[in-house]
Design a protein around this motif. Sequence first.
Motif, PDB file in Angstrom:
ATOM      1  N   ASP A  37     -35.129-110.928  80.507  1.00  0.00           N
ATOM      2  CA  ASP A  37     -35.747-110.169  80.622  1.00  0.00           C
ATOM      3  C   ASP A  37     -36.107-108.963  81.270  1.00  0.00           C
ATOM      4  N   ARG A  38     -35.001-109.261  82.319  1.00  0.00           N
ATOM      5  CA  ARG A  38     -34.199-107.619  83.034  1.00  0.00           C
ATOM      6  C   ARG A  38     -34.071-107.060  81.821  1.00  0.00           C
ATOM      7  N   THR A  39     -33.201-107.583  80.589  1.00  0.00           N
ATOM      8  CA  THR A  39     -32.476-106.534  80.060  1.00  0.00           C
ATOM      9  C   THR A  39     -33.836-105.754  79.290  1.00  0.00           C
ATOM     10  N   GLY A  40     -34.587-106.655  78.944  1.00  0.00           N
ATOM     11  CA  GLY A  40     -35.452-105.287  77.979  1.00  0.00           C
ATOM     12  C   GLY A  40     -36.066-104.135  78.985  1.00  0.00           C
ATOM     13  N   GLY A  41     -36.330-104.337  80.399  1.00  0.00           N
ATOM     14  CA  GLY A  41     -37.129-103.853  80.690  1.00  0.00           C
ATOM     15  C   GLY A  41     -36.111-102.817  80.946  1.00  0.00           C
ATOM     16  N   GLU A  42     -34.698-102.699  82.053  1.00  0.00           N
ATOM     17  CA  GLU A  42     -33.628-101.541  81.636  1.00  0.00           C
ATOM     18  C   GLU A  42     -33.894-101.026  80.471  1.00  0.00           C
ATOM     19  N   LYS A  43     -34.036-101.362  79.059  1.00  0.00           N
ATOM     20  CA  LYS A  43     -33.950-101.024  78.199  1.00  0.00           C
ATOM     21  C   LYS A  43     -34.791-100.095  77.414  1.00  0.00           C
ATOM     22  N   ALA A  44     -35.754-100.715  78.271  1.00  0.00           N
ATOM     23  CA  ALA A  44     -37.157 -99.393  77.853  1.00  0.00           C
ATOM     24  C   ALA A  44     -37.249 -98.701  78.865  1.00  0.00           C
ATOM     25  N   LYS A  45     -36.329 -98.634  80.279  1.00  0.00           N
ATOM     26  CA  LYS A  45     -36.097 -97.443  81.289  1.00  0.00           C
ATOM     27  C   LYS A  45     -35.696 -97.065  80.730  1.00  0.00           C
ATOM     28  N   SER A  46     -34.058 -97.268  80.754  1.00  0.00           N
ATOM     29  CA  SER A  46     -32.864 -96.337  80.021  1.00  0.00           C
ATOM     30  C   SER A  46     -33.626 -95.673  79.018  1.00  0.00           C
ATOM     31  N   ASN A  47     -34.368 -96.022  77.699  1.00  0.00           N
ATOM     32  CA  ASN A  47     -35.051 -95.378  76.779  1.00  0.00           C
ATOM     33  C   ASN A  47     -35.436 -94.422  76.886  1.00  0.00           C
ATOM     34  N   ARG A  48     -36.462 -94.212  78.380  1.00  0.00           N
ATOM     35  CA  ARG A  48     -37.328 -93.407  78.906  1.00  0.00           C
ATOM     36  C   ARG A  48     -36.933 -92.442  79.197  1.00  0.00           C
ATOM     37  N   LEU A  49     -35.511 -92.558  79.981  1.00  0.00           N
ATOM     38  CA  LEU A  49     -35.195 -91.623  80.542  1.00  0.00           C
ATOM     39  C   LEU A  49     -33.947 -90.998  79.663  1.00  0.00           C
ATOM     40  N   ASN A  50     -33.932 -91.171  78.405  1.00  0.00           N
ATOM     41  CA  ASN A  50     -33.178 -90.782  77.723  1.00  0.00           C
ATOM     42  C   ASN A  50     -31.531 -90.847  78.232  1.00  0.00           C
ATOM     43  N   LEU A  51     -31.081 -91.690  78.765  1.00  0.00           N
ATOM     44  CA  LEU A  51     -29.955 -91.954  79.323  1.00  0.00           C
ATOM     45  C   LEU A  51     -28.463 -91.961  78.290  1.00  0.00           C
ATOM     46  N   THR A  52     -27.884 -92.105  78.662  1.00  0.00           N
ATOM     47  CA  THR A  52     -26.485 -91.539  77.998  1.00  0.00           C
ATOM     48  C   THR A  52     -25.850 -92.337  77.663  1.00  0.00           C
ATOM     49  N   ASP A  53     -24.841 -93.268  77.018  1.00  0.00           N
ATOM     50  CA  ASP A  53     -24.436 -94.305  76.595  1.00  0.00           C
ATOM     51  C   ASP A  53     -23.023 -93.796  78.271  1.00  0.00           C
ATOM     52  N   ALA A  54     -22.635 -93.171  78.389  1.00  0.00           N
ATOM     53  CA  ALA A  54     -21.536 -92.657  79.857  1.00  0.00           C
ATOM     54  C   ALA A  54     -22.465 -93.290  80.722  1.00  0.00           C
ATOM     55  N   GLN A  55     -24.118 -92.574  81.025  1.00  0.00           N
ATOM     56  CA  GLN A  55     -24.829 -93.532  82.302  1.00  0.00           C
ATOM     57  C   GLN A  55     -24.516 -94.218  82.118  1.00  0.00           C
ATOM     58  N   LYS A  56     -25.519 -94.787  81.230  1.00  0.00           N
ATOM     59  CA  LYS A  56     -25.446 -96.362  81.382  1.00  0.00           C
ATOM     60  C   LYS A  56     -24.534 -96.956  81.921  1.00  0.00           C
ATOM     61  N   ALA A  57     -23.524 -97.262  81.644  1.00  0.00           N
ATOM     62  CA  ALA A  57     -22.039 -97.594  82.419  1.00  0.00           C
ATOM     63  C   ALA A  57     -21.941 -97.264  83.044  1.00  0.00           C
ATOM     64  N   GLN A  58     -22.339 -95.613  83.920  1.00  0.00           N
ATOM     65  CA  GLN A  58     -21.620 -95.780  85.049  1.00  0.00           C
ATOM     66  C   GLN A  58     -23.072 -96.634  86.303  1.00  0.00           C
ATOM     67  N   ILE A  59     -24.384 -96.313  85.662  1.00  0.00           N
ATOM     68  CA  ILE A  59     -24.976 -97.342  86.394  1.00  0.00           C
ATOM     69  C   ILE A  59     -25.031 -98.845  86.517  1.00  0.00           C
ATOM     70  N   LYS A  60     -24.846 -99.357  85.406  1.00  0.00           N
ATOM     71  CA  LYS A  60     -23.974-100.460  85.150  1.00  0.00           C
ATOM     72  C   LYS A  60     -23.580-100.925  86.171  1.00  0.00           C
ATOM     73  N   GLN A  61     -22.369 -99.974  86.381  1.00  0.00           N
ATOM     74  CA  GLN A  61     -21.092-100.906  87.231  1.00  0.00           C
ATOM     75  C   GLN A  61     -21.743-100.575  88.611  1.00  0.00           C
ATOM     76  N   ILE A  62     -22.159 -99.546  88.986  1.00  0.00           N
ATOM     77  CA  ILE A  62     -23.261 -99.551  90.226  1.00  0.00           C
ATOM     78  C   ILE A  62     -23.581-100.324  90.947  1.00  0.00           C
ATOM     79  N   ARG A  63     -24.530-100.948  89.592  1.00  0.00           N
ATOM     80  CA  ARG A  63     -25.115-102.398  89.717  1.00  0.00           C
ATOM     81  C   ARG A  63     -24.824-103.708  90.234  1.00  0.00           C
ATOM     82  N   GLU A  64     -23.369-103.118  89.334  1.00  0.00           N
ATOM     83  CA  GLU A  64     -22.853-104.702  89.995  1.00  0.00           C
ATOM     84  C   GLU A  64     -22.314-104.599  90.667  1.00  0.00           C
ATOM     85  N   SER A  65     -21.570-103.743  91.277  1.00  0.00           N
ATOM     86  CA  SER A  65     -21.287-103.432  92.826  1.00  0.00           C
ATOM     87  C   SER A  65     -21.864-103.658  93.540  1.00  0.00           C
ATOM     88  N   SER A  66     -23.221-103.595  93.596  1.00  0.00           N
ATOM     89  CA  SER A  66     -24.245-103.414  95.032  1.00  0.00           C
ATOM     90  C   SER A  66     -24.520-104.944  94.615  1.00  0.00           C
TER      91      SER A  66
END
Length: 144
Positions: A37-66
């Motif tokens: 469920d979360r991945t679908g929402g996160e994917k849609a959000k990242s698509n609307r923000l036009n995140l680069t692959d590098a940004q997605k990876a950095q955000i994923k790392q921040i979230r995992e640390s959090s």
Amino acid sequence: MKKHFLLLPGVIALVLATATVIPAFTNTAVAVDAQADRTGGEKAKSNRLNLTDAQKAQIKQIRESSRQQMDAILTPEQKEQLRTARQQKQKPNLNLSEDQKAKLKALRENSKAQIDAILTPEQKQKRQEMRSSWREKHHENQSK
């Protein structure tokens, strides 16, 4: 007392957003469903923000640390309450201590600052618009 209620929505949002993949208090079936469920929402959000692959990876790392830091803040009982509330699609009542509230607030602010540093000005503006839209819809639904 009022300021506690002002912190609660942010804490709940952080807890709910990060708790779906903390293996310490989710069983595999719940984690897989929640992550799907979360991945679908996160994917849609990242698509609307036009995140680069590098940004997605950095955000994923921040979230995992959090998530790991949040896991260290909550007690086993609070983790169980959170898991139960999530399964029942209810808001959790975690009875956070003042220290926990302060730590979770600092964690949320730190994560937000780290993500803000990754986003372009256009992406920040778009994210703010998305948040405002969500808040309007959320408040409309609560008043019904």
